[in-house]
Design a protein around this motif. Structure first.
Motif, PDB file in Angstrom:
ATOM      1  N   TYR A 114      12.629  48.247  19.628  1.00 43.32           N
ATOM      2  CA  TYR A 114      11.277  47.682  19.760  1.00 43.32           C
ATOM      3  C   TYR A 114      11.183  46.351  18.996  1.00 43.32           C
ATOM      4  O   TYR A 114      12.126  45.568  19.002  1.00 43.32           O
ATOM      5  N   GLY A 135      24.532  38.300  13.347  1.00 42.81           N
ATOM      6  CA  GLY A 135      24.593  36.879  13.675  1.00 42.81           C
ATOM      7  C   GLY A 135      23.273  36.352  14.175  1.00 42.81           C
ATOM      8  O   GLY A 135      22.365  37.107  14.491  1.00 42.81           O
ATOM      9  N   TYR A 141      21.491  35.313  16.752  1.00 39.40           N
ATOM     10  CA  TYR A 141      21.151  35.346  18.173  1.00 39.40           C
ATOM     11  C   TYR A 141      20.310  36.594  18.361  1.00 39.40           C
ATOM     12  O   TYR A 141      20.340  37.499  17.523  1.00 39.40           O
TER      13      TYR A 141
END
Ligand code: JD8
Length: 236
Positions: A118, A137, A139
């Motif tokens: 979520y 990382g 991203y």
């Protein structure tokens, strides 16, 4: 033996990974005790809900604290002085994973990897149950399951006996912290491109020097940040 508990609402995500991976093989050989737990086992209402709307409004849902804290305490006990386990929440707010952090985690006897989903986890669960937050990382992912597999695989590789001889010997003999240079197998010529002569020479010393030189070169060009300040000034 290193024990790793994974807490997730998607335990079946780990099945294929465990049946095919190095981690699965290590587990089958009794080198690693890895167990996956379904967070919903610790939900209390009849809908087995583990999420709820965020206080203050906003999109999406937040993971409720009660099932998370209960699930962690069921495998690790309560946070505090005597707890042996190291409880890691995979989260974008965490300390960035690198080989040094994997080394620290592999030195523990018991890791608990907690996978959020979520929009994230109620902060009280973080404070009451987690020892550390780790991110794999910068991203955006949808949850902590893939990060947990990344951590478990990276840690498992550091457990003595998990890697086959070929790989462990190689990681010892090879220069740590450098990228590897190009690799070749048969045939000797393919698509008009030849395998470098030195690799076919049978001169092991020359091969080792060539590999070391190529490793430095590819590291300098692609990842100069991996070279210490010493090597950066001396080489080039
Ligand atoms: C845990 C929920 C998704 C995060 C809104 C939808 C790690 N390197 C990494 N990238 N992403 C994660 C990660 C993402 C997660 C959760 C880890 C739980 N999400 C949320 C906040 C913004 N999205 C991660 N480790």
């Amino acid at each position: 033996m290193l024990r790793i508990d994974v807490i997730t609402i998607f335990p079946r995500l780990f099945e294929g990974w465990l049946s095919e991976s190095l981690v699965g093989a290590a587990r089958a050989h009794g080198l690693l005790d890895l167990r996956v737990h379904d967070l919903r086992q610790h939900a209390h209402d009849r809908h087995r809900s583990v999420d709820d709307s965020p206080y203050g409004g906003g999109p999406g849902m937040v993971m409720r604290p009660e099932p998370l804290v209960e699930a962690v305490e069921a495998v690790a006990g309560r946070k505090g002085a005597g707890r042996q386990a190291h409880v890691v929440l995979l989260s974008p707010q965490g300390r960035r994973l690198d080989q040094a952090l994997l080394g620290e985690l592999a030195a523990r006897t018991h890791l608990v990897l907690v996978c959020g989903r979520y929009e994230g986890v109620d902060q009280r669960a973080v404070e009451l149950a987690m020892d550390e937050e780790v991110s794999i990382g910068d991203y955006v992912l949808s949850g902590g399951e893939v990060p947990a597999m990344v951590v478990a695989e990276g840690v498992a590789r550091l457990v003595p006996g998990v890697l086959g001889n070929a790989e462990s010997v190689r990681s010892e003999s090879f220069q740590a912290g450098l990228l590897e240079g190009p690799q070749y197998t048969r045939p000797p010529e393919f698509g008009g491109l030849s395998v470098p002569e030195v690799l076919r020479s049978g001169d092991h010393g020359a091969v080792a020097r060539w590999r070391s030189e190529k490793a430095r070169e590819v590291t300098r060009v692609r990842r100069p940040d991996l070279l210490g300040s010493m090597s950066r000034e001396e080489s080039s």
